[in-house]
Design a protein around this motif. Structure first.
Motif, PDB file in Angstrom:
ATOM      1  N   LEU A 140       0.829  -1.212   0.000  1.00 50.49           N
ATOM      2  CA  LEU A 140       0.000   0.000   0.000  1.00 50.49           C
ATOM      3  C   LEU A 140       0.859   1.256   0.000  1.00 50.49           C
ATOM      4  O   LEU A 140       0.542   2.241  -0.681  1.00 50.49           O
ATOM      5  CB  LEU A 140      -0.926   0.011   1.225  1.00 50.49           C
ATOM      6  CG  LEU A 140      -2.069  -1.005   1.244  1.00 50.49           C
ATOM      7  CD1 LEU A 140      -2.885  -0.846   2.517  1.00 50.49           C
ATOM      8  CD2 LEU A 140      -2.977  -0.842   0.022  1.00 50.49           C
ATOM      9  N   SER A 147       0.944   6.517  -6.806  1.00 49.89           N
ATOM     10  CA  SER A 147      -0.333   7.107  -7.235  1.00 49.89           C
ATOM     11  C   SER A 147      -0.309   8.627  -7.135  1.00 49.89           C
ATOM     12  O   SER A 147      -0.797   9.328  -8.028  1.00 49.89           O
ATOM     13  CB  SER A 147      -1.474   6.546  -6.386  1.00 49.89           C
ATOM     14  OG  SER A 147      -1.588   5.155  -6.545  1.00 49.89           O
ATOM     15  N   PRO A 181      -6.730   6.288  -3.927  1.00 48.34           N
ATOM     16  CA  PRO A 181      -7.068   4.956  -3.377  1.00 48.34           C
ATOM     17  C   PRO A 181      -7.338   3.922  -4.469  1.00 48.34           C
ATOM     18  O   PRO A 181      -6.954   2.754  -4.338  1.00 48.34           O
ATOM     19  CB  PRO A 181      -8.330   5.222  -2.551  1.00 48.34           C
ATOM     20  CG  PRO A 181      -8.300   6.666  -2.247  1.00 48.34           C
ATOM     21  CD  PRO A 181      -7.652   7.319  -3.424  1.00 48.34           C
ATOM     22  N   PHE A 182      -8.004   4.358  -5.543  1.00 52.16           N
ATOM     23  CA  PHE A 182      -8.299   3.431  -6.640  1.00 52.16           C
ATOM     24  C   PHE A 182      -7.007   2.926  -7.284  1.00 52.16           C
ATOM     25  O   PHE A 182      -6.860   1.724  -7.559  1.00 52.16           O
ATOM     26  CB  PHE A 182      -9.172   4.118  -7.690  1.00 52.16           C
ATOM     27  CG  PHE A 182      -9.404   3.295  -8.922  1.00 52.16           C
ATOM     28  CD1 PHE A 182     -10.242   2.190  -8.886  1.00 52.16           C
ATOM     29  CD2 PHE A 182      -8.785   3.630 -10.122  1.00 52.16           C
ATOM     30  CE1 PHE A 182     -10.455   1.418 -10.023  1.00 52.16           C
ATOM     31  CE2 PHE A 182      -9.004   2.872 -11.260  1.00 52.16           C
ATOM     32  CZ  PHE A 182      -9.832   1.757 -11.216  1.00 52.16           C
ATOM     33  N   PHE A 185      -5.251   0.477  -5.096  1.00 52.82           N
ATOM     34  CA  PHE A 185      -5.937  -0.812  -5.177  1.00 52.82           C
ATOM     35  C   PHE A 185      -5.540  -1.567  -6.443  1.00 52.82           C
ATOM     36  O   PHE A 185      -5.272  -2.777  -6.400  1.00 52.82           O
ATOM     37  CB  PHE A 185      -7.455  -0.598  -5.159  1.00 52.82           C
ATOM     38  CG  PHE A 185      -8.243  -1.826  -5.542  1.00 52.82           C
ATOM     39  CD1 PHE A 185      -8.406  -2.871  -4.651  1.00 52.82           C
ATOM     40  CD2 PHE A 185      -8.795  -1.942  -6.822  1.00 52.82           C
ATOM     41  CE1 PHE A 185      -9.113  -4.021  -5.017  1.00 52.82           C
ATOM     42  CE2 PHE A 185      -9.504  -3.075  -7.192  1.00 52.82           C
ATOM     43  CZ  PHE A 185      -9.660  -4.118  -6.282  1.00 52.82           C
ATOM     44  N   THR A 188      -1.866  -2.899  -6.152  1.00 52.36           N
ATOM     45  CA  THR A 188      -1.766  -3.964  -5.153  1.00 52.36           C
ATOM     46  C   THR A 188      -2.508  -5.217  -5.597  1.00 52.36           C
ATOM     47  O   THR A 188      -2.016  -6.338  -5.432  1.00 52.36           O
ATOM     48  CB  THR A 188      -2.340  -3.479  -3.806  1.00 52.36           C
ATOM     49  OG1 THR A 188      -1.674  -2.274  -3.408  1.00 52.36           O
ATOM     50  CG2 THR A 188      -2.147  -4.521  -2.723  1.00 52.36           C
ATOM     51  N   ALA A 189      -3.676  -5.028  -6.184  1.00 56.70           N
ATOM     52  CA  ALA A 189      -4.476  -6.172  -6.636  1.00 56.70           C
ATOM     53  C   ALA A 189      -3.759  -6.952  -7.721  1.00 56.70           C
ATOM     54  O   ALA A 189      -3.711  -8.195  -7.687  1.00 56.70           O
ATOM     55  CB  ALA A 189      -5.832  -5.689  -7.130  1.00 56.70           C
TER      56      ALA A 189
END
Length: 363
Positions: A140, A147, A181-182, A185, A188-189
């Motif tokens: 994260l 990001s 945040p998107f 994600f 990380t995903a």
């Protein structure tokens, strides 16, 4: 580096003019990463074997054949991918381009997380490495910094927007508070999705190369005003330079596959899978093709969904949907030979990659 050193000399010799072309430098990046892998591969494997001796700890609850056939195979081969990819990118890319540094940061950052995870598995002689929470928080943090940098570098009205395939004018404005945040994600995903897929010899690296090759093309057209306008894609200034990075990933992947093809001489480990997945996620965020990556990298999605379904079903009903998750282990349990599973999954990955590329024209 070569671009920065030699492109300014284009007026003195036509040879130097070649370094101004993304296509030429992308080709150079593929070959450089491939040659580096071939040269350093045997030495890296010998060094890993010397340090690890007993090789990667094999899951005792995994397919029975793995305990016999894969015992003693060294892991952390992802260091070879990382080195070839990073060095080739630094050699052929425009080092003034911020996107290049951000994607490299994500790749190396996630690779370091995976490295420590692999290191702990080896030193403890256990299939458990970093605590899940520590590993997730580290991912994260890397994703968050990247990001923020991407949001800052993308100086246009689509900087914090989400684009949709099949709809040329449809944009969802996330604002910075939604975009960051998107994006975290997404990176990380995808990092963990590739990690889950990396369970058989050669299974993860080939679909990753397919995805990288697709995004080399996407980055090239999205970063070009003429091509992006013709294909009705959202133009992202400077993103074209990432075609060199993607090409280097293809070359590094091919070089690694030479040693990872069944029966594998080395495993990529979390060092490789986390870094490759994170890089693909970062590429999709920069080029505004996050949803298209879901199609192109559909095999990784299927593997991840199989784990989610398996866990959810077992917790809610006490029953398992698959004989074992991720999905490739289910087919192993059914008696499929490992090469059969791998090649058939490669075919699926190739079909999905072509389907993802088709969305560029279907607008």
């Amino acid at each position: 580096m070569l671009f920065n050193l030699l492109a300014p000399l284009a007026g003195e010799s036509g040879v130097f003019n070649l370094f101004r072309y993304l296509t030429f430098r992308s080709g150079g990046a593929v070959m450089t990463a491939l040659v580096i892998s071939f040269i350093l591969g045997p030495r890296t494997i010998r060094w890993l074997k010397k340090k690890q001796r007993e090789g990667q700890p094999i899951r005792t609850d995994g397919p029975e054949s793995h305990i016999i056939t894969k015992q003693g195979t060294p892991t952390m081969g992802g260091v070879l991918i990382l080195f070839a990819l990073a060095l080739s990118t630094l050699l052929w890319a425009d080092l003034r381009n911020g996107y290049v540094w951000v994607v490299l940061f994500v790749t190396v950052g996630f690779g370091l997380v995976g490295f420590f995870d692999d290191f702990l598995k080896l030193t403890r002689r256990s299939s458990r490495g970093l605590p899940s929470r520590t590993k997730f928080l580290a991912q994260l943090l890397v994703g968050l910094l990247a990001s923020i940098a991407i949001a800052y570098l993308t100086r246009s009205d689509i900087a914090t927007s989400l684009a949709f395939p099949f709809a040329k004018n449809l944009l969802l404005e996330l604002t910075v508070w939604g975009f960051v945040p998107f994006s975290v994600f997404v990176m990380t995903a995808w990092s963990n999705a590739v990690n889950l897929t990396d369970g058989l010899d050669g299974l993860a690296i080939v679909p990753a190369m397919f995805a990288a090759g697709c995004f080399a093309f996407i980055a090239y057209v999205v970063g070009n005003t003429v091509f992006s306008e013709y294909l009705q894609l959202h133009y992202v200034a400077g993103s074209g330079e990432l075609a060199v990075f993607c090409a280097a990933m293809v070359g590094a992947g091919l070089g690694f596959l030479w040693f990872n093809a069944p029966p594998a001489m080395v495993f990529m480990g979390d060092t490789g899978s986390l870094s490759v997945g994170g890089a693909l996620g970062a590429m999709s965020v920069v080029t505004k093709h996050e949803i298209v990556l879901v199609i192109i990298g559909g095999l990784f999605v299927l593997e991840t969904v199989s784990v989610i379904v398996q866990v959810a079903s077992f917790k809610m009903t006490g029953k398992r949907v698959f004989r074992m998750a991720p999905l490739h282990h289910h087919f192993e349990k059914k008696g499929w030979a490992e090469p059969t599973i791998v090649i058939r999954f490669w075919i699926i990955a190739a079909i999905l990659a072509l389907a993802g590329l088709a969305t560029l024209k279907l607008r």
